[in-house]
Design a protein around this motif. Structure first.
Motif, PDB file in Angstrom:
ATOM      1  N   TYR A  78      10.466   5.660   4.903  1.00 51.15           N
ATOM      2  CA  TYR A  78      10.905   4.213   4.042  1.00 51.15           C
ATOM      3  C   TYR A  78      10.272   3.195   4.559  1.00 51.15           C
ATOM      4  N   GLY A  79       9.136   3.364   5.621  1.00 52.22           N
ATOM      5  CA  GLY A  79       8.172   2.114   5.677  1.00 52.22           C
ATOM      6  C   GLY A  79       7.124   1.752   4.127  1.00 52.22           C
ATOM      7  N   LEU A  80       6.206   2.991   4.117  1.00 57.09           N
ATOM      8  CA  LEU A  80       5.866   3.310   3.850  1.00 57.09           C
ATOM      9  C   LEU A  80       6.292   3.065   1.815  1.00 57.09           C
ATOM     10  N   TYR A  81       8.050   4.174   2.082  1.00 62.70           N
ATOM     11  CA  TYR A  81       8.299   3.990  -0.125  1.00 62.70           C
ATOM     12  C   TYR A  81       9.259   2.190  -0.273  1.00 62.70           C
ATOM     13  N   SER A  82       8.546   1.065   0.249  1.00 60.44           N
ATOM     14  CA  SER A  82       9.295  -0.045   0.760  1.00 60.44           C
ATOM     15  C   SER A  82       8.284  -0.449   0.497  1.00 60.44           C
ATOM     16  N   GLN A  83       6.958  -0.161   0.591  1.00 57.73           N
ATOM     17  CA  GLN A  83       5.431  -1.420   0.118  1.00 57.73           C
ATOM     18  C   GLN A  83       4.708  -0.736  -1.040  1.00 57.73           C
ATOM     19  N   THR A  84       4.494  -1.623  -2.258  1.00 58.92           N
ATOM     20  CA  THR A  84       3.444  -1.973  -3.471  1.00 58.92           C
ATOM     21  C   THR A  84       2.585  -1.711  -3.076  1.00 58.92           C
ATOM     22  N   GLN A  85       2.326  -1.964  -2.657  1.00 60.92           N
ATOM     23  CA  GLN A  85       0.098  -1.624  -1.958  1.00 60.92           C
ATOM     24  C   GLN A  85       0.860  -1.197  -0.205  1.00 60.92           C
ATOM     25  N   LEU A  86      -0.192  -0.031  -0.051  1.00 58.64           N
ATOM     26  CA  LEU A  86      -0.607   0.211   1.384  1.00 58.64           C
ATOM     27  C   LEU A  86      -2.577  -0.061   1.519  1.00 58.64           C
ATOM     28  N   VAL A 152       2.790  -2.837  10.897  1.00 56.71           N
ATOM     29  CA  VAL A 152       1.621  -2.368   9.836  1.00 56.71           C
ATOM     30  C   VAL A 152       2.022  -2.093   8.969  1.00 56.71           C
ATOM     31  N   ILE A 153       2.468  -0.704   8.761  1.00 53.12           N
ATOM     32  CA  ILE A 153       3.269  -0.158   7.637  1.00 53.12           C
ATOM     33  C   ILE A 153       4.179  -1.575   7.082  1.00 53.12           C
ATOM     34  N   THR A 154       5.732  -1.918   7.251  1.00 51.03           N
ATOM     35  CA  THR A 154       6.005  -2.732   6.729  1.00 51.03           C
ATOM     36  C   THR A 154       5.504  -4.136   6.136  1.00 51.03           C
ATOM     37  N   SER A 155       4.195  -4.205   6.708  1.00 53.97           N
ATOM     38  CA  SER A 155       3.884  -5.671   6.169  1.00 53.97           C
ATOM     39  C   SER A 155       3.206  -5.955   5.124  1.00 53.97           C
TER      40      SER A 155
END
Length: 293
Positions: A78-86, A152-155
């Motif tokens: 969910y955290g990964l999916y919420s980010q436009t860039q990783l 960090v993942i959701t930052s």
């Protein structure tokens, strides 16, 4: 204290601690009131409470550990999916959490299917308040343990790969390997009919009475170290993660329970007393000429 009051206190403390952790991850006043971290936290607890309902009705603990492992996987994705860039750091941390949770969750589920039950729940399972509290505490465990990585993942701040992150990843790999091998060795030993009524004292278990727990503690310190360069300000509070894991395993639900159980089962045996004398409870001590039965 009544069971109902106990459940209320556990719920209140768990929600309060999780909320403080979420607030600490907000790096700016402009951060959303209901951040991705807050959503992940709510998701983790909701997942436990929904799983509690059929578990209590069917009076089973079979899916408890599996639900815990799946919770890490769900909130990480969910955290990964919420980010436009990783960033590479975010991807690396996510891979660490996902690999650990998938391995441990499936191992524990396989173990309970084989064993049929988990003695930890024998007394609390019939009591809805105590059983509910166990699921609530698992939600807190998921949130606090994954805190540094998930922050960090959701930052929204993109972080560059650092030397500390790579060192942390190496430490995680060492801990992950120790825990995986130790779990496999004990599982194979326990389910060999020749070892009925015996205790394991070979392999990694010749150097530590709980090498799997040592591995788990090491890997979460690795995750915290890998996340550290990307954390800002109050986000550093999430570095409590490995210390929380250490406290949980060494003082609350891990080693104390297993040591008491082992003492009750083999405490009068001289070979077990000798094993306890020469083998550290947690941190391995390597010695020459060690062997086991």
């Amino acid at each position: 204290m009544s069971d109902k009051a106990y459940a209320g206190v556990v719920l209140l403390i768990s929600v309060a601690v999780a909320s403080l952790l979420v607030l600490a991850t907000q790096v700016a006043p402009s951060s959303p009131a209901f951040s991705i971290m807050a959503q992940c936290t709510l998701l983790a607890f909701t997942f436990q409470w929904l799983a509690f309902i059929p578990a209590y009705i069917m009076q089973t603990e079979r899916y408890y550990d599996l639900t815990g492992g799946m919770s890490f996987i769900v909130i990480t994705f969910y955290g990964l999916y919420s980010q436009t860039q990783l960033s590479i750091t975010s991807i690396l941390l996510a891979a660490m959490v996902l690999a650990w949770s998938a391995r441990l969750g499936t191992f524990l589920f396989k173990r309970i299917v084989k064993d049929g039950s988990d003695n930890r729940f024998a007394e609390i399972k019939p009591n809805k308040y105590r059983f509910f509290s166990a699921w609530t505490l698992q939600g807190l465990w998921v949130v606090v343990t994954s805190g540094a990585a998930l922050t960090v993942i959701t930052s929204q701040q993109q972080s560059h790969l650092s030397v500390l992150t790579l060192v942390g990843a190496l430490l995680w790999l060492i801990g992950f390997s120790l825990e995986s091998v130790a779990d496999w060795q004990k599982f194979q030993f326990k389910h060999d009919p020749k070892n009925k009524q015996k205790f394991i004292q070979h392999g990694l278990w010749a150097y530590s009475r709980h090498p799997n727990y040592f591995g788990e503690i090491i890997l979460w310190f690795g995750v915290a170290l890998a996340a550290y360069p990307a954390l800002q300000g109050w986000q550093h509070v999430t570095l409590i993660s490995p210390f929380f894991v250490t406290l949980l395993l060494t003082k609350i639900s891990g080693i104390p329970l297993l040591e008491d159980k082992a003492d009750q089962r083999w405490g009068t045996q001289q070979d077990y007393q000798a094993y306890k004398t020469k083998t550290p409870v947690l941190v391995p001590r390597f010695r020459s000429g060690s062997s086991g039965a």
